[in-house]
Design a protein around this motif. Structure first.
Motif, PDB file in Angstrom:
ATOM      1  N   MET A 137       1.127  -0.996   0.071  1.00  0.00           N
ATOM      2  CA  MET A 137       0.250  -0.178  -0.069  1.00  0.00           C
ATOM      3  C   MET A 137       0.555   0.910   0.019  1.00  0.00           C
ATOM      4  O   MET A 137       0.876   2.444  -0.518  1.00  0.00           O
ATOM      5  CB  MET A 137      -1.362  -0.117   1.216  1.00  0.00           C
ATOM      6  CG  MET A 137      -2.058  -0.927   0.617  1.00  0.00           C
ATOM      7  SD  MET A 137      -3.092  -0.950  -0.800  1.00  0.00           S
ATOM      8  CE  MET A 137      -4.051   0.831   0.100  1.00  0.00           C
ATOM      9  N   GLU A 138       1.963   1.098   0.838  1.00  0.00           N
ATOM     10  CA  GLU A 138       2.985   2.253   0.684  1.00  0.00           C
ATOM     11  C   GLU A 138       3.330   2.648  -0.229  1.00  0.00           C
ATOM     12  O   GLU A 138       3.525   3.524  -1.467  1.00  0.00           O
ATOM     13  CB  GLU A 138       3.960   2.104   1.575  1.00  0.00           C
ATOM     14  CG  GLU A 138       4.912   3.260   1.577  1.00  0.00           C
ATOM     15  CD  GLU A 138       5.807   2.741   3.381  1.00  0.00           C
ATOM     16  OE1 GLU A 138       6.884   3.890   3.154  1.00  0.00           O
ATOM     17  OE2 GLU A 138       5.853   1.725   3.660  1.00  0.00           O
ATOM     18  N   LEU A 139       3.811   1.552  -1.381  1.00  0.00           N
ATOM     19  CA  LEU A 139       4.295   1.771  -1.926  1.00  0.00           C
ATOM     20  C   LEU A 139       3.339   2.032  -3.450  1.00  0.00           C
ATOM     21  O   LEU A 139       3.466   3.451  -4.449  1.00  0.00           O
ATOM     22  CB  LEU A 139       4.594   0.119  -3.501  1.00  0.00           C
ATOM     23  CG  LEU A 139       5.057   0.275  -4.135  1.00  0.00           C
ATOM     24  CD1 LEU A 139       6.474   1.414  -4.933  1.00  0.00           C
ATOM     25  CD2 LEU A 139       5.632  -1.141  -5.318  1.00  0.00           C
ATOM     26  N   GLN A 157      -1.913   7.034 -16.332  1.00  0.00           N
ATOM     27  CA  GLN A 157      -1.559   6.222 -15.265  1.00  0.00           C
ATOM     28  C   GLN A 157      -1.881   5.903 -13.882  1.00  0.00           C
ATOM     29  O   GLN A 157      -2.420   5.869 -13.473  1.00  0.00           O
ATOM     30  CB  GLN A 157      -0.617   7.594 -14.664  1.00  0.00           C
ATOM     31  CG  GLN A 157       0.711   8.530 -15.030  1.00  0.00           C
ATOM     32  CD  GLN A 157       1.236   9.917 -14.927  1.00  0.00           C
ATOM     33  OE1 GLN A 157       0.394  11.272 -14.311  1.00  0.00           O
ATOM     34  NE2 GLN A 157       2.291   9.883 -15.217  1.00  0.00           N
ATOM     35  N   ARG A 158      -3.366   6.868 -13.897  1.00  0.00           N
ATOM     36  CA  ARG A 158      -4.020   6.170 -12.213  1.00  0.00           C
ATOM     37  C   ARG A 158      -4.824   4.872 -13.242  1.00  0.00           C
ATOM     38  O   ARG A 158      -4.742   4.143 -12.285  1.00  0.00           O
ATOM     39  CB  ARG A 158      -5.627   7.531 -13.127  1.00  0.00           C
ATOM     40  CG  ARG A 158      -5.243   8.169 -11.872  1.00  0.00           C
ATOM     41  CD  ARG A 158      -6.379   9.511 -11.657  1.00  0.00           C
ATOM     42  NE  ARG A 158      -7.461   9.621 -12.679  1.00  0.00           N
ATOM     43  CZ  ARG A 158      -7.754  10.580 -13.763  1.00  0.00           C
ATOM     44  NH1 ARG A 158      -6.646  10.897 -13.563  1.00  0.00           N
ATOM     45  NH2 ARG A 158      -8.346  10.558 -15.113  1.00  0.00           N
ATOM     46  N   LYS A 165      -2.146  -2.474  -8.287  1.00  0.00           N
ATOM     47  CA  LYS A 165      -2.701  -2.360  -6.931  1.00  0.00           C
ATOM     48  C   LYS A 165      -4.075  -3.533  -6.550  1.00  0.00           C
ATOM     49  O   LYS A 165      -3.606  -4.246  -5.890  1.00  0.00           O
ATOM     50  CB  LYS A 165      -3.317  -0.528  -6.651  1.00  0.00           C
ATOM     51  CG  LYS A 165      -4.551  -1.410  -5.406  1.00  0.00           C
ATOM     52  CD  LYS A 165      -4.920  -0.128  -4.238  1.00  0.00           C
ATOM     53  CE  LYS A 165      -5.912  -0.134  -3.646  1.00  0.00           C
ATOM     54  NZ  LYS A 165      -6.588   1.240  -2.950  1.00  0.00           N
ATOM     55  N   ASN A 166      -4.761  -3.825  -7.563  1.00  0.00           N
ATOM     56  CA  ASN A 166      -5.421  -4.719  -7.965  1.00  0.00           C
ATOM     57  C   ASN A 166      -4.892  -6.206  -7.524  1.00  0.00           C
ATOM     58  O   ASN A 166      -5.367  -7.110  -7.100  1.00  0.00           O
ATOM     59  CB  ASN A 166      -6.727  -4.594  -8.986  1.00  0.00           C
ATOM     60  CG  ASN A 166      -7.247  -3.291  -8.865  1.00  0.00           C
ATOM     61  OD1 ASN A 166      -7.732  -2.878  -7.729  1.00  0.00           O
ATOM     62  ND2 ASN A 166      -7.836  -3.197  -9.805  1.00  0.00           N
ATOM     63  N   ALA A 179     -10.295   1.619  -8.585  1.00  0.00           N
ATOM     64  CA  ALA A 179      -9.767   3.392  -8.554  1.00  0.00           C
ATOM     65  C   ALA A 179     -10.094   3.824  -7.692  1.00  0.00           C
ATOM     66  O   ALA A 179      -9.755   4.763  -7.221  1.00  0.00           O
ATOM     67  CB  ALA A 179      -9.639   3.650 -10.078  1.00  0.00           C
ATOM     68  N   ALA A 180     -11.464   3.402  -7.346  1.00  0.00           N
ATOM     69  CA  ALA A 180     -12.439   4.227  -6.482  1.00  0.00           C
ATOM     70  C   ALA A 180     -11.570   4.129  -5.051  1.00  0.00           C
ATOM     71  O   ALA A 180     -11.796   4.983  -4.304  1.00  0.00           O
ATOM     72  CB  ALA A 180     -13.711   3.725  -5.935  1.00  0.00           C
ATOM     73  N   ALA A 181     -10.465   3.423  -4.558  1.00  0.00           N
ATOM     74  CA  ALA A 181     -10.254   2.970  -3.859  1.00  0.00           C
ATOM     75  C   ALA A 181      -9.310   3.544  -3.030  1.00  0.00           C
ATOM     76  O   ALA A 181      -8.649   4.289  -2.434  1.00  0.00           O
ATOM     77  CB  ALA A 181     -10.205   2.324  -3.046  1.00  0.00           C
TER      78      ALA A 181
END
Length: 182
Positions: A137-139, A157-158, A165-166, A179-181
């Motif tokens: 999560m920090e990454l 990029q997003r 992340k997923n 992406a909402a998270a």
């Protein structure tokens, strides 16, 4: 008259040479086209045995820097503010001893306007095995901050960060996805 015959002979020899070279080039192109499948299979076999350069990265910190550089190289060239942000992260929390050498090494794994997912996907197994959920999560947070160092992150990029992340957090308990998270 002999001069005219000599010129005609040179012209005929030149025409013969041009046609011969054209036929040779066409023949080589046909051989190349016929062996494309063999060439692809040979490259695939080598990659299956040795792996791609990104799959051979064993340092999670180096992988993080590679991802930070690639997220900004996916769009426009790297700006001074983006590079500064990456260097700050390399100093703390990544704690590199030789920051410039590590940056140059990571830079070699990236490519301008190359899709982020093609760089991040080979690194996911390393990141999942070496980083805790909190470190992952920090990454993600670091990647988002680097992407927004110069301007708001682009849609590309997003999406790249959300996909990473997923994939990094797939199957982990207590993590929100999408992406909402972010």
């Amino acid at each position: 008259m002999p001069l005219l015959l000599g010129l005609l002979g040179l012209l005929a020899a030149g025409l013969f040479w041009v046609l011969y070279m054209h036929r040779t080039v066409k023949g080589l192109q046909e051989v190349d086209r016929d062996t494309k499948g063999v060439q692809r299979r040979a490259v695939s076999a080598i990659r299956n045995i040795v792996g791609t350069p990104l799959e051979r990265v064993r340092d999670a910190r180096l992988a993080a820097v590679i991802l930070m550089i690639q997220i900004v190289r996916t769009g426009s060239p790297v700006t001074a503010s983006e590079k500064t942000k990456i260097l700050e992260f390399m100093e703390d929390p990544l704690a590199f001893e030789n920051i410039s050498a590590a940056f140059e090494q990571a830079w070699g794994y990236t490519q301008q306007r190359f899709p982020f997912s093609q760089v991040s996907d080979p690194l996911i197994p390393l990141l999942r095995s070496r980083l805790s959920v909190d470190e992952r999560m920090e990454l993600i947070t670091m990647l988002t901050q680097v992407a927004s160092a110069h301007s708001a992150p682009s849609e590309l990029q997003r999406e790249g960060i959300a996909r990473l992340k997923n994939r990094m957090l797939a199957g982990e308990k207590g993590t929100s996805r999408g992406a909402a998270a972010m």
